[in-house]
Design an enzyme around this catalytic site. Structure first.
Site, PDB file in Angstrom:
ATOM      1  N   ASN A   9      60.265  46.117   8.202  1.00  0.00           N
ATOM      2  CA  ASN A   9      59.512  46.211   9.480  1.00  0.00           C
ATOM      3  C   ASN A   9      60.579  45.366  10.329  1.00  0.00           C
ATOM      4  O   ASN A   9      60.483  44.209  10.413  1.00  0.00           O
ATOM      5  CB  ASN A   9      58.038  45.612   9.318  1.00  0.00           C
ATOM      6  CG  ASN A   9      57.284  45.301  10.727  1.00  0.00           C
ATOM      7  OD1 ASN A   9      58.064  45.978  11.979  1.00  0.00           O
ATOM      8  ND2 ASN A   9      56.483  44.635  10.777  1.00  0.00           N
ATOM      9  N   TRP A  10      61.301  46.027  11.488  1.00  0.00           N
ATOM     10  CA  TRP A  10      62.273  45.508  12.041  1.00  0.00           C
ATOM     11  C   TRP A  10      61.553  44.581  13.451  1.00  0.00           C
ATOM     12  O   TRP A  10      62.024  43.782  14.058  1.00  0.00           O
ATOM     13  CB  TRP A  10      63.177  46.366  12.876  1.00  0.00           C
ATOM     14  CG  TRP A  10      64.184  46.944  11.952  1.00  0.00           C
ATOM     15  CD1 TRP A  10      64.048  46.794  10.473  1.00  0.00           C
ATOM     16  CD2 TRP A  10      65.179  47.801  12.073  1.00  0.00           C
ATOM     17  NE1 TRP A  10      64.973  47.639   9.828  1.00  0.00           N
ATOM     18  CE2 TRP A  10      65.736  48.176  10.532  1.00  0.00           C
ATOM     19  CE3 TRP A  10      65.800  48.356  13.090  1.00  0.00           C
ATOM     20  CZ2 TRP A  10      66.901  48.891  10.416  1.00  0.00           C
ATOM     21  CZ3 TRP A  10      66.743  49.200  12.863  1.00  0.00           C
ATOM     22  CH2 TRP A  10      67.534  49.447  11.719  1.00  0.00           C
ATOM     23  N   LYS A  11      60.306  44.897  13.550  1.00  0.00           N
ATOM     24  CA  LYS A  11      59.183  44.442  14.718  1.00  0.00           C
ATOM     25  C   LYS A  11      60.051  44.645  16.136  1.00  0.00           C
ATOM     26  O   LYS A  11      61.004  45.787  16.277  1.00  0.00           O
ATOM     27  CB  LYS A  11      58.951  42.990  14.599  1.00  0.00           C
ATOM     28  CG  LYS A  11      58.537  42.736  12.966  1.00  0.00           C
ATOM     29  CD  LYS A  11      57.799  41.234  13.132  1.00  0.00           C
ATOM     30  CE  LYS A  11      57.336  41.155  11.729  1.00  0.00           C
ATOM     31  NZ  LYS A  11      56.771  39.973  11.199  1.00  0.00           N
ATOM     32  N   HIS A  97      49.181  46.305  11.426  1.00  0.00           N
ATOM     33  CA  HIS A  97      49.714  45.065  11.325  1.00  0.00           C
ATOM     34  C   HIS A  97      49.193  43.788  11.952  1.00  0.00           C
ATOM     35  O   HIS A  97      48.591  43.967  12.890  1.00  0.00           O
ATOM     36  CB  HIS A  97      51.469  45.233  11.844  1.00  0.00           C
ATOM     37  CG  HIS A  97      52.024  43.954  11.610  1.00  0.00           C
ATOM     38  ND1 HIS A  97      52.129  42.990  12.038  1.00  0.00           N
ATOM     39  CD2 HIS A  97      53.186  43.779  10.287  1.00  0.00           C
ATOM     40  CE1 HIS A  97      53.182  42.038  11.418  1.00  0.00           C
ATOM     41  NE2 HIS A  97      53.652  42.659  10.317  1.00  0.00           N
ATOM     42  N   GLU A  99      50.090  41.469  13.707  1.00  0.00           N
ATOM     43  CA  GLU A  99      50.464  41.021  15.079  1.00  0.00           C
ATOM     44  C   GLU A  99      49.826  42.138  15.873  1.00  0.00           C
ATOM     45  O   GLU A  99      49.596  41.726  17.206  1.00  0.00           O
ATOM     46  CB  GLU A  99      52.033  41.318  15.102  1.00  0.00           C
ATOM     47  CG  GLU A  99      52.586  39.994  14.393  1.00  0.00           C
ATOM     48  CD  GLU A  99      53.996  40.101  13.837  1.00  0.00           C
ATOM     49  OE1 GLU A  99      54.676  41.325  13.943  1.00  0.00           O
ATOM     50  OE2 GLU A  99      54.343  39.286  12.949  1.00  0.00           O
ATOM     51  N   GLU A 169      48.846  41.895   3.418  1.00  0.00           N
ATOM     52  CA  GLU A 169      49.828  41.016   4.035  1.00  0.00           C
ATOM     53  C   GLU A 169      48.933  39.765   4.661  1.00  0.00           C
ATOM     54  O   GLU A 169      48.329  39.607   5.706  1.00  0.00           O
ATOM     55  CB  GLU A 169      50.366  41.596   5.154  1.00  0.00           C
ATOM     56  CG  GLU A 169      51.245  42.727   5.120  1.00  0.00           C
ATOM     57  CD  GLU A 169      52.451  42.875   5.965  1.00  0.00           C
ATOM     58  OE1 GLU A 169      53.596  42.733   5.653  1.00  0.00           O
ATOM     59  OE2 GLU A 169      52.131  42.905   7.313  1.00  0.00           O
ATOM     60  N   GLY A 175      56.140  35.678   8.191  1.00  0.00           N
ATOM     61  CA  GLY A 175      57.049  34.866   9.258  1.00  0.00           C
ATOM     62  C   GLY A 175      56.868  33.489   9.108  1.00  0.00           C
ATOM     63  O   GLY A 175      57.628  32.847   9.812  1.00  0.00           O
ATOM     64  N   SER A 214      56.748  36.855   4.106  1.00  0.00           N
ATOM     65  CA  SER A 214      57.731  36.098   3.631  1.00  0.00           C
ATOM     66  C   SER A 214      58.427  36.330   2.302  1.00  0.00           C
ATOM     67  O   SER A 214      58.634  35.530   1.510  1.00  0.00           O
ATOM     68  CB  SER A 214      57.441  34.505   3.786  1.00  0.00           C
ATOM     69  OG  SER A 214      57.110  34.083   4.909  1.00  0.00           O
ATOM     70  N   GLY A 235      59.569  41.709   6.538  1.00  0.00           N
ATOM     71  CA  GLY A 235      59.926  41.682   8.111  1.00  0.00           C
ATOM     72  C   GLY A 235      61.321  41.048   7.959  1.00  0.00           C
ATOM     73  O   GLY A 235      62.245  41.756   7.996  1.00  0.00           O
ATOM     74  N   GLY A 236      61.294  39.636   8.257  1.00  0.00           N
ATOM     75  CA  GLY A 236      62.616  39.154   8.311  1.00  0.00           C
ATOM     76  C   GLY A 236      63.834  39.414   7.745  1.00  0.00           C
ATOM     77  O   GLY A 236      64.892  39.742   8.099  1.00  0.00           O
TER      78      GLY A 236
HETATM   79  C1  PEP Z   1      55.535  41.677   8.455  1.00  0.00           C
HETATM   80  O1  PEP Z   1      55.604  41.227   9.524  1.00  0.00           O
HETATM   81  O2  PEP Z   1      55.360  42.710   7.991  1.00  0.00           O
HETATM   82  C2  PEP Z   1      56.189  40.528   7.576  1.00  0.00           C
HETATM   83  C3  PEP Z   1      55.788  40.798   5.981  1.00  0.00           C
HETATM   84  O3  PEP Z   1      57.123  39.611   7.731  1.00  0.00           O
HETATM   85  P1  PEP Z   1      57.895  38.575   7.012  1.00  0.00           P
HETATM   86  O4  PEP Z   1      58.476  39.138   5.801  1.00  0.00           O
HETATM   87  O5  PEP Z   1      59.081  38.152   7.987  1.00  0.00           O
HETATM   88  O6  PEP Z   1      56.855  37.537   6.796  1.00  0.00           O
END
Ligand code: PEP
Length: 251
Positions: A9-11, A97, A99, A169, A175, A214, A235-236
């Protein structure tokens, strides 16, 4: 059969050219050294989807939207429809998600509409659920997740349900660098699968349930080795091809 999926997920990251460059680099490493039994998905910003889809090998990498509209088309300024995503080359869409739930007020009822709209236009929803820290600390996480699953998925026809991917999640892990322990992840994934099995029967055995929060090259193997963890939503660590490929190959 249950699919192993690693989705990035590049957001709201990467300019158009940076995104295309990342897709090219990622495609190279996935084609050269990516585990063949893992379905790889990338979810760039809407503006990048068509071009990212062109530069990747579609047999190895699928593209996802990060959201879609509740409506099919019409006077909804700023919205992106499921059909637009599909016609740009996306096969998946991330829905629910945290967010989107937190910053844009997306409710379970709204997400039920979005999941159905995505399915109507041949997109596979990656439907995200998860509790915030206060809910976990109060021991309410199973109740929260139950409601997120029941309200959004339980009125689907079985043929539609069979297409859905679920992502657990925990919001406190997204994050933050804090990951759910392997036992915590397995406990919730098993809970989700049991809920789904009570409603949809044996079809739930084939539902891919991804862990997100994470996840990184160091912890992916332990998380993915759980019986009910079928991959990750990343994500990251999906913004660096070298990290992402290590997660893809972490099984
Ligand atoms: C996400 O936003 O779906 C996610 C899992 O982010 P991160 O891996 O950065 O925690």
């Amino acid at each position: 059969m249950r699919k192993k999926i690693v989705a990035g997920n590049w957001k709201m990251n990467k300019t158009f050219q940076e995104g295309v460059d990342l897709a090219i680099e990622l495609n190279k490493v996935v084609v050269e050294k990516g585990a063949k039994d893992v379905t790889v998905v990338v979810s760039p910003p809407f503006t990048h989807i068509a071009e990212v889809n062109k530069v990747v090998d579609n047999d190895r990498i699928s593209v996802a939207g990060q959201n879609c509209a509740t409506e099919t088309s019409g006077a909804y300024t700023g919205e992106i429809s499921a059909e637009m995503l599909w016609s740009s080359g996306a096969n998946y869409v991330i829905l629910g998600h945290s967010e989107r739930r937190t910053y844009y007020g997306e409710t379970n009822e709204l997400l039920n509409t979005k999941v159905k709209k995505a399915l109507e236009f041949n997109l596979i929803p990656i439907y995200c659920v998860g509790e915030v820290l206060e809910e976990r600390e109060a021991g309410k996480h199973f109740d929260v997740i139950k409601e997120q699953i029941e309200t959004v998925l339980f009125d689907l026809e079985i043929a539609d349900f069979e297409k859905v991917v679920v992502a657990y999640e925990p919001v406190w892990a997204i994050g933050t660098g804090k990951t759910a322990s392997s036992d915590q992840a397995q406990e919730v994934h098993k809970f989700i699968r049991t809920l789904l099995a009570d409603k949809f029967g044996a079809a739930a055995d084939n539902t891919s349930i991804l862990y997100g929060g994470s996840c990184n090259p160091k912890n992916a193997n332990e998380l993915f080795s759980n019986a009910d963890v079928d991959g990750g939503l990343i994500g990251g660590a999906s913004l660096k091809a070298e990290d992402f490929i290590q997660i893809i190959n972490a099984y």
